[in-house]
Enzyme design. Structure first.
Site, PDB file in Angstrom:
ATOM      1  N   TRP A 101       0.846  -1.203   0.000  1.00 11.09           N
ATOM      2  CA  TRP A 101       0.000   0.000   0.000  1.00 11.09           C
ATOM      3  C   TRP A 101       0.879   1.249   0.000  1.00 11.09           C
ATOM      4  O   TRP A 101       2.084   1.133   0.273  1.00 11.09           O
ATOM      5  CB  TRP A 101      -0.917   0.004   1.235  1.00 11.09           C
ATOM      6  CG  TRP A 101      -2.203   0.737   0.979  1.00 11.09           C
ATOM      7  CD1 TRP A 101      -2.578   1.933   1.500  1.00 11.09           C
ATOM      8  CD2 TRP A 101      -3.260   0.324   0.107  1.00 11.09           C
ATOM      9  NE1 TRP A 101      -3.807   2.298   1.008  1.00 11.09           N
ATOM     10  CE2 TRP A 101      -4.246   1.334   0.150  1.00 11.09           C
ATOM     11  CE3 TRP A 101      -3.476  -0.776  -0.714  1.00 11.09           C
ATOM     12  CZ2 TRP A 101      -5.422   1.266  -0.599  1.00 11.09           C
ATOM     13  CZ3 TRP A 101      -4.647  -0.847  -1.459  1.00 11.09           C
ATOM     14  CH2 TRP A 101      -5.607   0.169  -1.388  1.00 11.09           C
TER      15      TRP A 101
ATOM     16  N   GLU B 120      -3.417   8.353  -2.270  1.00  7.95           N
ATOM     17  CA  GLU B 120      -2.599   7.167  -2.003  1.00  7.95           C
ATOM     18  C   GLU B 120      -1.736   6.765  -3.183  1.00  7.95           C
ATOM     19  O   GLU B 120      -1.441   5.590  -3.390  1.00  7.95           O
ATOM     20  CB  GLU B 120      -3.500   5.972  -1.603  1.00  7.95           C
ATOM     21  CG  GLU B 120      -4.659   6.361  -0.750  1.00  7.95           C
ATOM     22  CD  GLU B 120      -5.400   5.192  -0.130  1.00  7.95           C
ATOM     23  OE1 GLU B 120      -6.239   4.593  -0.808  1.00  7.95           O
ATOM     24  OE2 GLU B 120      -5.117   4.886   1.038  1.00  7.95           O
ATOM     25  N   GLU B 121      -1.337   7.731  -3.974  1.00  6.08           N
ATOM     26  CA  GLU B 121      -0.603   7.404  -5.196  1.00  6.08           C
ATOM     27  C   GLU B 121       0.769   8.038  -5.289  1.00  6.08           C
ATOM     28  O   GLU B 121       1.679   7.457  -5.868  1.00  6.08           O
ATOM     29  CB  GLU B 121      -1.418   7.874  -6.412  1.00  6.08           C
ATOM     30  CG  GLU B 121      -2.744   7.174  -6.547  1.00  6.08           C
ATOM     31  CD  GLU B 121      -3.628   7.787  -7.616  1.00  6.08           C
ATOM     32  OE1 GLU B 121      -4.477   7.094  -8.153  1.00  6.08           O
ATOM     33  OE2 GLU B 121      -3.466   8.998  -7.897  1.00  6.08           O
TER      34      GLU B 121
ATOM     35  N   GLU C 108     -18.749   6.411  -5.169  1.00 11.34           N
ATOM     36  CA  GLU C 108     -17.530   7.224  -5.143  1.00 11.34           C
ATOM     37  C   GLU C 108     -17.467   8.148  -6.365  1.00 11.34           C
ATOM     38  O   GLU C 108     -17.157   9.318  -6.266  1.00 11.34           O
ATOM     39  CB  GLU C 108     -16.303   6.303  -5.125  1.00 11.34           C
ATOM     40  CG  GLU C 108     -14.975   7.036  -5.052  1.00 11.34           C
ATOM     41  CD  GLU C 108     -13.790   6.077  -5.152  1.00 11.34           C
ATOM     42  OE1 GLU C 108     -13.563   5.514  -6.247  1.00 11.34           O
ATOM     43  OE2 GLU C 108     -13.102   5.876  -4.132  1.00 11.34           O
TER      44      GLU C 108
ATOM     45  N   ASP D 293       0.066  10.994  -0.787  1.00 12.23           N
ATOM     46  CA  ASP D 293      -1.017  11.971  -0.771  1.00 12.23           C
ATOM     47  C   ASP D 293      -2.347  11.302  -0.431  1.00 12.23           C
ATOM     48  O   ASP D 293      -2.424  10.081  -0.310  1.00 12.23           O
ATOM     49  CB  ASP D 293      -1.108  12.680  -2.130  1.00 12.23           C
ATOM     50  CG  ASP D 293      -1.581  11.752  -3.242  1.00 12.23           C
ATOM     51  OD1 ASP D 293      -1.333  10.532  -3.177  1.00 12.23           O
ATOM     52  OD2 ASP D 293      -2.227  12.243  -4.182  1.00 12.23           O
TER      53      ASP D 293
HETATM   54  C1  NOJ Z   1      -6.480   2.589  -4.370  1.00 13.12           C
HETATM   55  C2  NOJ Z   1      -6.415   4.008  -3.938  1.00 13.12           C
HETATM   56  O1  NOJ Z   1      -7.210   4.216  -2.860  1.00 13.12           O
HETATM   57  C3  NOJ Z   1      -6.788   4.910  -5.078  1.00 13.12           C
HETATM   58  O2  NOJ Z   1      -6.788   6.221  -4.669  1.00 13.12           O
HETATM   59  C4  NOJ Z   1      -5.789   4.690  -6.161  1.00 13.12           C
HETATM   60  O3  NOJ Z   1      -6.054   5.503  -7.255  1.00 13.12           O
HETATM   61  C5  NOJ Z   1      -5.784   3.227  -6.561  1.00 13.12           C
HETATM   62  N1  NOJ Z   1      -5.564   2.382  -5.426  1.00 13.12           N
HETATM   63  C6  NOJ Z   1      -4.740   2.964  -7.622  1.00 13.12           C
HETATM   64  O4  NOJ Z   1      -3.459   3.213  -7.104  1.00 13.12           O
HETATM   65  C1  NOJ Z   2      -9.595   5.989  -2.582  1.00 13.83           C
HETATM   66  C2  NOJ Z   2      -9.291   7.411  -2.300  1.00 13.83           C
HETATM   67  O1  NOJ Z   2      -8.330   7.846  -3.229  1.00 13.83           O
HETATM   68  C3  NOJ Z   2      -8.789   7.600  -0.901  1.00 13.83           C
HETATM   69  O2  NOJ Z   2      -8.642   8.967  -0.639  1.00 13.83           O
HETATM   70  C4  NOJ Z   2      -9.737   7.001   0.097  1.00 13.83           C
HETATM   71  O3  NOJ Z   2      -9.178   7.097   1.378  1.00 13.83           O
HETATM   72  C5  NOJ Z   2     -10.038   5.560  -0.230  1.00 13.83           C
HETATM   73  N1  NOJ Z   2     -10.454   5.420  -1.588  1.00 13.83           N
HETATM   74  C6  NOJ Z   2     -11.140   5.009   0.658  1.00 13.83           C
HETATM   75  O4  NOJ Z   2     -12.310   5.725   0.482  1.00 13.83           O
END
Ligand code: NOJ
Ligand code: NOJ
Length: 621
Positions: free
Chosen positions: A145, A204-205, A427, A201
């Site tokens: 992650w 999460e990327e 979402e 960030d």
């Molecule tokens: C899951 C993350 O929560 C999401 O924000 C991200 O774009 C995807 N993984 C792909 O990395």
């Molecule tokens: C993906 C989003 O990018 C992230 O900000 C969020 O925390 C997770 N999904 C869970 O909702």
């Protein structure tokens, strides 16, 4: 009863008109959808939420979706934003003991979660607080992650402090001091210690520095100083570090007139990102007026940025017919490839909320000022706007504010158009067809609806806000940090029936904890050639390595893996002098486990505090 009427209303409204126009229908929609949003949001909270079976008490699941995508986890960020919303809702409505119980359960759940050792580390040196998500039963998630994510701890501190403020205002300061503050304090310590390290960030990327994270860190520390004083304690690190974070925050603004959301990274993007709109609304304090250093929603910088970000999404098919200055579906960033990149409900709602916040401040101060920076934003809405101050009561002021209000309502209308017909918010919604996409019933989407509605109706609790007067930005930025002391919060039972009008007093002030732990940071390295889909974990007979339980093993990172040097590594703080046995394990994509051949590896960490060490070597076949 309310919810039933609401659903009925919806179906009618949707059949009648695709995009409802006029104030009345937005009013009606907001009222109806607010009831649904609250109900659905509560469904996603354990232990008894109707969509959260399996989640422990106080834990928020991001969404009930368990596949494509699997969001049945508890994220620190999402949960904190959800409880910030719920606490604000609680504080600005008639006293509701059921909601209060949820808030108490959240605080208790987070006290426990802070102590769960995880792949980001543990509580010893605070590092584990940067872990982004856990299983819904509060056990660690050991898969690969984006780690760490530094926004979780400050957001959780802000959520906790909002309840601490309610307790103080309603006669329960001792409860706030004894039960809530020990949880908040750990997150503030983490923020002051790690703010200057790179992290992932909010999406999460991207590893680097993120506007949303930095502004949340600043807010948390400022509020930390204030709440500490009210609770007869101190947060010296908050006092000392906050100005430096504010200083750094200024560096996200660029010469082209917008906020670059991710800096100190090498991603190839413009930096125009909903990240910045979220950062602005979550640090809104009406007492700051239109202060640009804190990127207040009505500041010229935040308005220019609003236009810059929103305009990037106008090329999407569902947005293409909307003229400049009218609302569209807003996504994360235009280069996004997650589900091929689409508008998100929560960011579209945030785009409305920023404008409602701005309207509230202009109304309170009796004027609005257009600057060269914000002129393009206003020109899109009203022809002939000039760089000048517009006083309330004048026809021009009325024309401008009414145009901003219509623009804001437009974003809400976009959400009402593309939501599921029963009022459910997922979402994302498809940029071509408008159909709901990705995780269904996203808790954060519902929270965003409630905060946008509160902004539109200008209903905020007396304790809303965090910074009474405009701060001074230091002339020279220093990347000062402070090593924190982390103590597990063990007092986790709230006194029963704390109705408004309590008579608690704080009997004694509490000193800040000082760090007594002596730690050594150990890096585990193993050289092993792997194929895509393989992961490597380490398990050992100490807590930091999962106590010998392979399901609790810690994942190594392949960040520095090359063909010549197939390196996997993991870093963790252990008590100085700890000696332990461990071994590496390969986990194949299909879950097959291949343990390293014996004998067990052994290591004794240096007994010097703050030392570092390394162990490992070639994989033992
Ligand atoms: C899951 C993350 O929560 C999401 O924000 C991200 O774009 C995807 N993984 C792909 O990395
Ligand atoms: C993906 C989003 O990018 C992230 O900000 C969020 O925390 C997770 N999904 C869970 O909702």
């Amino acid at each position: 009863m309310r919810a039933t009427t609401a659903v009925a209303f919806f179906l009618g409204a949707l059949q009648a008109t695709a995009i409802p126009t006029g104030l009345t229908s937005v009013d009606d929609y907001i009222e109806a959808e607010s009831a649904i949003a609250l109900e659905q949001l509560l469904c996603n909270i354990g232990a008894d939420g109707c969509n959260a079976a399996g989640a422990a008490a106080g834990y928020v699941i991001a969404s009930p979706s368990t596949a494509d995508p699997d969001y049945f986890f508890t994220w620190t960020r999402d949960s904190a934003l959800v409880f910030k919303t719920l606490t604000e809702y609680f504080a600005s409505h008639d006293y509701d003991p059921a909601l209060q119980k949820k808030i108490e359960e959240y605080i208790i759940s987070q006290a426990k979660l802070q102590a769960v050792s995880n792949p980001s580390g543990g509580l010893l040196d605070g590092s584990g607080l940067g872990e982004a998500k856990f299983h819904a039963d509060a056990t660690q998630f050991t898969g690969a992650w984006g780690r760490p994510q530094h926004d979780g701890p400050p957001l959780r501190a802000i959520a906790g402090m909002s309840y601490a403020k309610w307790l103080i205002a309603n006669g329960y300061p001792a409860t706030a001091q004894e039960i809530v503050w020990p949880v908040v304090r750990n997150d503030l310590a983490y923020t002051a210690q790690y703010w200057n390290e790179t992290g992932f960030d909010l999406w999460e990327e991207v590893k680097g520095a993120s506007f949303f994270t930095t502004i949340a860190q600043y807010r948390a520390l400022v509020e930390g100083s204030e709440v500490a004083a009210a609770l007869k304690t101190t947060c010296k690190a908050c006092d000392e570090i906050a100005p430096q974070i504010l200083c750094f925050l200024q560096s996200y603004w660029n010469e082209d007139g917008y906020i670059v959301s991710n800096i100190e990274t090498n991603v190839d993007r413009t930096g125009k990102d909903g990240n910045s709109i979220l950062g602005s609304i979550h640090s809104y304090d009406p007492r700051l007026g239109c202060d640009a250093h804190t990127f207040q929603p009505c500041s010229d910088k935040a308005l220019a940025n609003h236009k810059a970000v929103v305009d990037t999404f106008r090329e999407w098919p569902i947005n293409a017919a909307a003229p400049a200055g009218t609302a569209v579906g807003v996504g994360r960033y235009i280069e996004d490839i997650y589900y091929e990149g689409n508008p998100w409900y929560l960011i579209t709602l945030a785009s409305a909320e920023q404008l409602y916040d701005a309207l509230n401040v202009w109304e309170a101060q009796g004027s609005l000022t257009v600057t060269p920076t914000s002129l393009p934003f206003f020109t899109d809405l009203v022809e002939g706007v000039k760089v000048q101050e517009y006083k309330a009561g004048t026809a021009d002021y009325e024309a401008i504010t009414s145009a901003v209000g219509t623009y804001a309502d437009g974003f809400v209308n976009v959400v009402s158009t593309y939501m599921q017909s029963n009022g459910s918010l997922a979402e994302q919604f498809d940029k071509a067809t408008g159909k709901p996409l990705s995780a269904r019933d996203l808790t954060w989407s519902y929270a965003s609806f409630l905060t946008a509605a509160a902004a539109r109706n200008n209903v905020r609790s007396p304790d809303f806000g965090w910074l009474a007067k405009k701060p001074k930005v230091p002339c020279h930025c220093k990347a000062t940090t402070a090593n924190g002391a982390y103590v597990e919060a063990t007092k986790t039972t709230f006194p029963p029936s704390q109705t408004p009008g309590g008579d608690e007093t704080i009997t004694s002030s509490i000193p800040e904890p000082t760090s007594t732990v002596c730690l050594s940071r150990v890096t585990f390295n193993v050289l092993i050639e792997t194929v895509w889909g393989d992961s490597i974990v380490v398990v050992g007979d100490i807590e930091e390595l999962g106590n010998g339980d392979i399901s609790q093993a810690k994942p190594l990172s392949a960040d520095n893996y090359t063909a010549e040097n197939p390196l996997w590594s993991f870093k963790v703080a252990v008590p100085a002098g700890a000696s332990f046995k461990y071994h590496f394990v390969k986990v194949k994509e299909d879950g097959t486990i291949i343990e390293e051949a014996g004998p067990e590896r052994e290591y004794e960490a240096s007994d010097e505090c703050n030392s570092t060490g390394e162990t490992g070597g070639a994989w033992q076949n």
